[in-house]
Design a protein around this motif. Structure first.
Motif: not given
Ligand SMILES: Nc1ncnc2c1ncn2[C@@H]1O[C@H](COP(=O)(O)OP(=O)(O)OP(=O)(O)O)[C@@H](O)[C@H]1O
Length: 532
Positions: A324-326, A333-342
């Motif tokens: 939901e947050v994603e 904002v358009k074209d957001i980059v999603v980074v997740s670690v672990g």
């Protein structure tokens, strides 16, 4: 309020009041509290910034002394700024091997390998690869020195990926374990971009360039403190905008010119409505603990502030991020980059969870037993409870029963008291703090290796944040967790989390009818062998 318009309305009388409020003498100024800037001359509260030197000062008197000292100082004592810093929109990330710092940057294949090894997952177009050192992404030299002085020899995995991505101007949604260095992973690019911008634009333009919002005052204080440390010696000043402190000083500081505002949404809105703060240069908007900031309660205020900004780069961070947050982030904002670690939304592996089944009426005694046991108590410890009154009553009971010094902290206490409590806790003067959620997220409580969850919070997300206080940067810690039937709503998720962490699960929790379903598809949980 119209979209993209400054929220504030000028009020000359109020501004005059603020300017007239400047302290003349050092002795008129109060002592600095924990987390506050201190005057470089006398050590009192550094309410103002000396324009000429960028130092914190408490009064006109100390400013005068400072200027006299600087005038007599040999030239080289003032650390020189780099001759020319790269522009804000230049590419900071060096792709070729052997950049000018002598460090190596990675090929695409190497980047992929490193991401795989460190469990760095990236969704989005043309995202710069991870960096192996802070010096491989063209940060201002002074910033690199400050990072070294902070004792950061190498970037942590989240820093490796988020710093170059944020420096490239991309908007990011970042999730990584509690205690994994997320704060510096947004502050480093914020400081770099702001300092470069200032060096390239009119020196007398002093509108804020970046804004960091967090849910609690304690977290804001900490983030601002870290920003000041990392930004020292650069054209980078900060203002802290939180409730409980006088607004006049906050407004004065902003009007003197700052690059970064760190604040809680409520106080910031209040300040922007009452005072004229121009936000049209604000180019970076950071939401720390984004899942909390976009929840009902904060969301409207956050969005109101966001809409007042001219399409900034957004950097959204938390240890727990839902789909939901994603979605909400993508709508900002358009074209957001999603980074997740672990593994997303899981507790930090370095925290050993020890769930204990305790009926409500026996919880107090169980707590006292733990606190009085040399084997089980590891001070300084935080005890999390569900209510403000509960925090006061329990810390009182701990004092009376165990003879130990114990204080409570919650949102109803005045800011001054909250700062003092934090100070004595961090100085090791108080072995037990009983806290509500105000200390549950984000705060970096160095030295704390034990958390006792006396009342489970309302959601597993908050639980993950609370137990995360027991470990920083992979150091081992323990979380003792009291569970009983009153927490039945959380049982399936709690069991899931405990199973995936390999924790021993109390028999009562396993056998509860509220849990049973959650085991039908699960495998490999550990049964508790010994009672606690
Ligand atoms: N590269 C580094 N090297 C050494 N220490 C670091 C580095 N980066 C951050 N730290 C330290 O690690 C600790 C944890 O960092 P930080 O508070 O930013 O974690 P976090 O990921 O924001 O955690 P939380 O989700 O709990 O807020 C801090 O004390 C910070 O100073």
């Amino acid at each position: 309020m119209e979209d993209n318009q400054p929220v504030a309305v000028a009020c000359d009388d109020e501004i005059n009041d603020v300017v007239n409020d400047v302290k003349e003498r050092s002795r008129d100024q109060r002592e600095a509290l924990l987390g506050e800037p201190t005057c470089v001359i006398c050590g009192r509260y550094g309410e103002y910034i000396c324009d000429e030197t960028d130092d914190d000062i408490c009064s006109l008197e100390c400013k005068q002394t400072l200027l006299c000292r600087v005038a007599n100082r040999p030239l080289l004592v003032v650390p020189p700024l780099p001759e020319r810093l790269p522009g804000a929109d230049e590419c900071f990330y060096v792709r070729e091997y052997g950049d000018k710092s002598g460090s190596q940057s990675l090929s695409n294949d190497q980047s992929d390998l490193l991401r795989k090894k460190l469990e760095i997952h990236v969704k989005g177009d043309v995202v710069p690869g991870p960096i192996l050192s802070f010096s491989s992404c063209s940060l201002p030299q002074r910033l690199i020195q400050n990072i070294e002085s902070a004792g950061y020899d190498m970037p942590t995995p989240v820093q490796m990926q988020a710093i170059p991505a944020a420096l490239s101007g991309k908007s990011l949604l970042v999730s990584a374990d509690t205690g994994s260095g997320k704060t510096a992973s947004f502050l480093v690019p914020v400081i770099s971009r702001c300092a470069n911008f200032r060096l390239q634009h009119l020196p007398n333009e002093k509108k804020p360039l970046a804004m960091v919002l967090t849910p609690t005052r304690e977290l804001c204080i900490q983030v601002e403190e870290q920003a000041k440390l990392l930004g020292k010696g650069l054209p980078f000043k900060t203002a802290l905008v939180v409730g409980g402190d006088a607004m006049a000083g906050q407004v004065y500081r902003i009007q003197q010119g700052v690059e970064l505002i760190v604040g809680t949404p409520g106080r910031l809105i209040d300040l922007l409505i009452k005072h004229d703060v121009e936000l049209d240069d604000t180019m970076i908007f950071v939401l720390d603990e984004v899942d909390c900031m976009l929840q009902r309660g904060f969301r409207d205020q956050v969005m109101q502030i966001f809409r007042a900004l001219p399409q900034p780069q957004i950097l959204l961070y938390s240890a727990t991020i839902s789909q939901e947050v994603e979605k909400m982030a993508s709508s900002m904002v358009k074209d957001i980059v999603v980074v997740s670690v672990g593994k997303p939304n899981k507790p930090n592996k370095a925290v050993k969870q020890l769930p204990i089944w305790v009926e409500s009426k026996k919880k107090k005694q169980k707590l006292f037993d733990i606190l009085m046991s040399k084997q089980h108590f590891v001070p300084p410890a935080i005890v999390y409870v569900g209510s403000r009154l509960g925090a006061d009553l329990l810390s009182n009971a701990v004092r009376v029963t165990t003879g130990m010094k114990s204080l409570s902290i919650h949102g109803e206490k005045p800011m001054k008291e909250r700062r003092e409590i934090m100070k004595s806790f961090l100085m090791g003067e108080v072995p037990v703090i009983v806290a509500t959620g105000v200390l549950g997220r984000g705060v970096d409580l160095l030295g704390v290796r034990q958390v006792i969850v006396f009342d489970l919070p309302n959601s597993i997300k908050e639980y993950v944040h609370q137990i995360g206080r027991a470990s920083r940067l992979g150091e081992e810690g323990t979380a003792i967790v009291f569970v009983n039937e009153e927490n039945k709503n959380l049982f399936p998720e709690l069991v899931d989390i405990l199973k995936s962490s390999g924790a021993a699960i109390p028999r009562e929790l396993i056998n509860s009818r509220y849990t049973v379903g959650s085991f039908s598809s699960g495998k490999g949980y550990k049964k508790r062998k010994h009672g606690c």
